[in-house]
Design a protein around this motif. Structure first.
Motif, PDB file in Angstrom:
ATOM      1  N   THR A  96       0.835  -1.209   0.000  1.00  0.00           N
ATOM      2  CA  THR A  96       0.000   0.000   0.000  1.00  0.00           C
ATOM      3  C   THR A  96       0.866   1.254   0.000  1.00  0.00           C
ATOM      4  O   THR A  96       0.640   2.200  -0.760  1.00  0.00           O
ATOM      5  N   HIS A 126       2.460   1.627  -3.272  1.00  0.00           N
ATOM      6  CA  HIS A 126       1.506   2.148  -4.250  1.00  0.00           C
ATOM      7  C   HIS A 126       1.305   3.652  -4.059  1.00  0.00           C
ATOM      8  O   HIS A 126       1.269   4.423  -5.028  1.00  0.00           O
ATOM      9  N   THR A 135       2.209   6.412  -6.678  1.00  0.00           N
ATOM     10  CA  THR A 135       1.193   7.377  -7.114  1.00  0.00           C
ATOM     11  C   THR A 135       1.667   8.806  -6.878  1.00  0.00           C
ATOM     12  O   THR A 135       1.514   9.688  -7.731  1.00  0.00           O
TER      13      THR A 135
END
Length: 270
Positions: free
Chosen positions: A59, A62, A66
């Motif tokens: 997470t 990610h 991002t």
């Protein structure tokens, strides 16, 4: 008896120890199972924790990707804006250079015009000085000539106050016991020119005989003080003569022929 008791005691111990051993083994088996279950549970907990850590890592990874992607996009937009700004500044710089060259050309032209105007100003000043010297010289001549008015006839000269044709101007003079002025010498020419500040009729024409200029006293013209190119009898109708004076013209050569119907004032001589 004692042997029997002992025997019985051994049998009793045997009977008693037998069930205890079986019970003890069963307890140990349960304990082992319990321990095994705890180990499995511990392993599962550890695996779950590891999975949670992995999930958290994924997470975070990610989120980091991002964020990096958004940051990269922002950088890209910023770079594009900077490139656009640089391109605009370069274009403006080119325009400014063009304007600079144009202004430099205008400055050079103005400098050249200024120099030309300065030269013209200097030339006009020189001409002004020459004219002032000339006026001074002519005034001196007039003063000198005025010392003997009777000889020069200045006391017999006067002007009309209205512009008329040559014939009407002559009649103006004759009505007053005079006639249009006659000029037969260079000295008188200069004196009359100094007195005249505009174009006026003099007593010379070829009205009586075309091409034969005569004075109003019927004497023939022997010496003329003509402007360059005159008399030219333009269109064959210029039969009368004017004097232009010394203001802007030569004090010596300032006669001009023109149609007798033109309106001029007269200089009369008694």
């Amino acid at each position: 008896m004692e042997l029997e008791a002992i025997y019985n005691s051994d049998d009793y111990d045997s009977e008693v120890s037998g069930p205890r051993t079986q019970s003890h083994c069963r307890g140990e088996g349960k304990l082992e199972k319990l321990r095994g279950s705890r180990c499995v549970l511990l392993v599962l907990v550890i695996l779950g924790f590891i999975c949670a850590l992995l999930l958290l890592f994924i997470t975070l990874q990610h989120i980091s990707i991002t964020a990096e992607r958004d940051l990269l996009k922002t950088y890209k937009n910023t770079v594009e804006e900077l490139n656009h700004t640089i391109s605009s500044l370069q274009h403006n710089n080119t325009d400014l250079k063009t304007d600079k060259h144009q202004l430099e050309d205008k400055i050079n032209d103005l400098s050249a015009q200024k120099k030309q105007l300065q030269n013209n100003f200097n030339s006009l000043n020189q001409k002004k000085l020459e004219l002032e010297n000339r006026v001074t010289s002519l005034n001196d001549e007039l003063i000198e000539a005025s010392k003997n008015e009777t000889l020069c006839g200045l006391d017999r000269l006067f002007f009309s106050d209205e512009a008329k044709s040559w014939s009407q101007s002559r009649q103006f003079c004759r009505d007053r016991g005079a006639d249009l002025v006659i000029i037969k010498s260079e000295k008188k020419q200069k004196i009359v020119s100094l007195l005249v500040n505009e174009r006026v009729w003099i007593g010379l024409s070829d009205i009586e005989s075309e091409g034969n200029l005569t004075w109003v006293d019927n004497s023939t013209l022997n010496q003329g003080f003509w402007r360059k190119g005159e008399p030219n009898d333009e269109h064959g109708i210029e039969d009368c003569v004017e004097i232009m004076g010394s203001h802007g013209f030569s004090a010596l050569n300032n006669w001009n022929d023109l149609p007798c119907s033109q309106k001029r004032k007269a200089i009369c001589e008694k």
